[in-house]
Structures are given as C-alpha cells and as structure tokens.
Write a protein that holds these residues in place. Sequence first.
Motif, PDB file in Angstrom:
ATOM      1  N   PHE A  46      49.606 -13.898 -28.462  1.00  0.00           N
ATOM      2  CA  PHE A  46      48.563 -13.058 -27.875  1.00  0.00           C
ATOM      3  C   PHE A  46      47.276 -13.147 -28.693  1.00  0.00           C
ATOM      4  N   ALA A  47      47.400 -13.123 -30.019  1.00  0.00           N
ATOM      5  CA  ALA A  47      46.221 -13.280 -30.865  1.00  0.00           C
ATOM      6  C   ALA A  47      45.577 -14.653 -30.656  1.00  0.00           C
ATOM      7  N   ALA A  48      46.400 -15.700 -30.504  1.00  0.00           N
ATOM      8  CA  ALA A  48      45.865 -17.029 -30.226  1.00  0.00           C
ATOM      9  C   ALA A  48      45.159 -17.057 -28.873  1.00  0.00           C
ATOM     10  N   LEU A  49      45.694 -16.325 -27.910  1.00  0.00           N
ATOM     11  CA  LEU A  49      45.044 -16.241 -26.602  1.00  0.00           C
ATOM     12  C   LEU A  49      43.668 -15.583 -26.719  1.00  0.00           C
ATOM     13  N   LEU A  50      43.555 -14.548 -27.539  1.00  0.00           N
ATOM     14  CA  LEU A  50      42.251 -13.920 -27.750  1.00  0.00           C
ATOM     15  C   LEU A  50      41.271 -14.899 -28.385  1.00  0.00           C
ATOM     16  N   ALA A 161      47.635 -17.430 -39.695  1.00  0.00           N
ATOM     17  CA  ALA A 161      46.247 -17.613 -39.275  1.00  0.00           C
ATOM     18  C   ALA A 161      45.968 -19.069 -38.900  1.00  0.00           C
ATOM     19  N   VAL A 162      46.506 -19.997 -39.684  1.00  0.00           N
ATOM     20  CA  VAL A 162      46.331 -21.420 -39.360  1.00  0.00           C
ATOM     21  C   VAL A 162      46.988 -21.751 -38.029  1.00  0.00           C
ATOM     22  N   LEU A 163      48.203 -21.268 -37.827  1.00  0.00           N
ATOM     23  CA  LEU A 163      48.897 -21.513 -36.562  1.00  0.00           C
ATOM     24  C   LEU A 163      48.164 -20.870 -35.404  1.00  0.00           C
ATOM     25  N   LEU A 164      47.605 -19.674 -35.639  1.00  0.00           N
ATOM     26  CA  LEU A 164      46.838 -18.991 -34.595  1.00  0.00           C
ATOM     27  C   LEU A 164      45.641 -19.837 -34.157  1.00  0.00           C
ATOM     28  N   VAL A 165      44.930 -20.391 -35.125  1.00  0.00           N
ATOM     29  CA  VAL A 165      43.756 -21.209 -34.799  1.00  0.00           C
ATOM     30  C   VAL A 165      44.166 -22.448 -34.009  1.00  0.00           C
ATOM     31  N   VAL A 166      45.245 -23.100 -34.426  1.00  0.00           N
ATOM     32  CA  VAL A 166      45.695 -24.311 -33.732  1.00  0.00           C
ATOM     33  C   VAL A 166      46.113 -23.980 -32.301  1.00  0.00           C
ATOM     34  N   LEU A 167      46.898 -22.931 -32.137  1.00  0.00           N
ATOM     35  CA  LEU A 167      47.316 -22.534 -30.794  1.00  0.00           C
ATOM     36  C   LEU A 167      46.114 -22.166 -29.931  1.00  0.00           C
TER      37      LEU A 167
END
Length: 349
Positions: A46-50, A161-167
């Motif tokens: 969900f954070a990656a979607l944002l 955070a790194v995974l969030l940015v990639v996603l």
Amino acid sequence: MTEPDRPPPPTPRRSGGGGLRVGPWLLLLLALALAWVLVDVLMLVFAALLFALILRAMALPLERRAGLSPRLSLPLVLVALVLVVGGAIGVAGAGAVEQMQALRETLPRAWTAFQRWLADYTTGRWLQELWHSAKPFEDWSRLAGLATGTINAATGAIGAAVLLVVLGIYLAADPGTYRDGLLKLVPRSRRELVARTLDAAGRDLSRWLLGQGVSMLLVGALTGIGLALIGMPLLLSLSLIAGLLEFVPYFGPIISGVLIVGVALAEGEGLALQALVVCVAVQQAEGYVVQPLVQRWAVRLPPVLGMCSVLVFGVLFGLPGVLLAMPLMVLTMTLVSELYVKTVIEPQR
C-alpha cells in the motif's frame, strides 16, 4: 393384484448447490485470514502504491502537455527527483548531518533541564517520584535489548524503504497491467463497478497526497521561519522533523512541538516559552489558513474520522498503521461511497 404406483423417491440434494453458496464466503474468510497473516506485506504494498501515485501525478503533466509517452515521462521524473534530492543533500546535507548529531547530543541536556524545571513545582515533583518508582530502566539487560531491537528495526526500515521505492517504480511504470489483472479476478457483471471504484480510489488518494505534501512543506517552512525569528538553535533539523511529522495527523504535531520546546528548554525557559508560541502559531496557521486553502481541491477528511483512523489502524497494524492511517481512511471512505452508498443506498431513494 398389482401394487399401487408409488411416488418416486425424492431426489437427493447435491452437495454442489450448498457448496456454491458456502464457497464464496469460505473463500472470503480464507482471504481475510491470509491478509491478516501477510498484513506487513500488504502495508508495504500500500505504501508502494502511494509512492507510485506520487510518481504518476508528477509524470502526468509531461504526458498531457509535452505529449510524452509513459515510458519516457517516468524516467524523466525519476532523474529530476534524483537531481533535486542530490542537490538538496549537496547544499544542506553537511549542515543537516551536523545538526542531527548536535540534536542527539542536545536531547540529554534537554531532558535534564526538563527535570530541573519539574522539580520547581509540586505537581512536577510528584511526576518525578512516579517516574522513579516505575524504574523503567532498572534492568540494564532490558535496555540493551531495547537498543538492539531499535537497531534491527532501523535496519529493517531501510530495507523496507528500498523495496518500497522499487515496487513503487514498477507500479508507476505500467499501472494498466496491474489494474487489468485485478479486474480479471472479478466477475464480468461487476467489472465496471470495480473499475470505477479503482479509478475513484486512485483519484482521491492522489488528491489527498498532493494536499498533504503542500501542508507538510508549508508547516516545515513556517516552523523554520518562526524558529529563526526567536534565534532557536538546530533550526534546520527541527524544521525538517516538524514537516515530516505533519504526515501523522494530530499526534505528529504534538510530538514535534514537545521536541522543539524541550530543545529550547535546554537553552532557557524564556526561549522555551517563545518556541511554544511558535509551535502554537504554526498549528493555528495550518488549521485556519493552510488546510482551508488545500481542502478546496484536496480530499477533506472529517477531524473525528482522522483521529479515529490513527487509533484504529494503529491498534490493528502498529506503527505502519499510524503512519498510513489517513490514506487508509481515505481509501475506506472511497470504497464505502462507491460500493455501498452509490450502489445500495442511492438507488433505493
């Protein structure tokens, strides 16, 4: 003599009919159970979607006005972000690091000054006695375990955070593929409704993110201006913290205000009082000037729902629920509006 005709025996009900009725509910329960087990992963997605919505909102003007394709506009946005962040780090990075280090060294002095200030009042002395009677750090092994857990949590947060940015980059690069794939899981009769709901959710979340970003920027700037006027030390780091904590509604400004006043108290009671006035003035300006202007084109969330969202999602999902409480509530309101109010309530009127 022939036997009278007997009625045919009743046809046994096939279990398949009951299975068809129970099956969807069983699948729903299994899906909810799986979601609860994988709640950390879902919060990360969900954070990656944002983050993907932010990238798409930045790339959309390039596509509409410059006629660029999504495959070209997104890389340009990413390059621009890298240049902006790199430039900000190059200009203020060294000073920010020094101020963060100084802030870490100042906090113990602020705590000592706060204790001395409490000792001057009867209620303060009672609070000190209550604190010491609790002895929260008497067991140093617990303190070491807390420090170890904090380091592990920080390391995990960096990886997340790194995974969030990639996603987020992958989701922003080709959102249509994931949207169409999700719609294929829905029965044909409901695809139009689900597609409309997905579009409304994306629109509302994008508008809320834009409004929240403007609020965070203005709060950080106003805090920096106010602290500069009173001669507050650690100006850059405290303004940055105030702007970032604005993302957490209601509780974030309180935490930043307590931190600013505590740091000022280490320099003297007069400066602490001035810092308190600055924090209150910034929050009043944010509530009566910034928010009304932003809410003209951003999603407006009622204050009660906003506060309840922090409490409810914080209890359900922990710290990620607190950080993402407002966008989760915006999503919940959109789903209720599209799937219940517009499809069930309004047609009956």
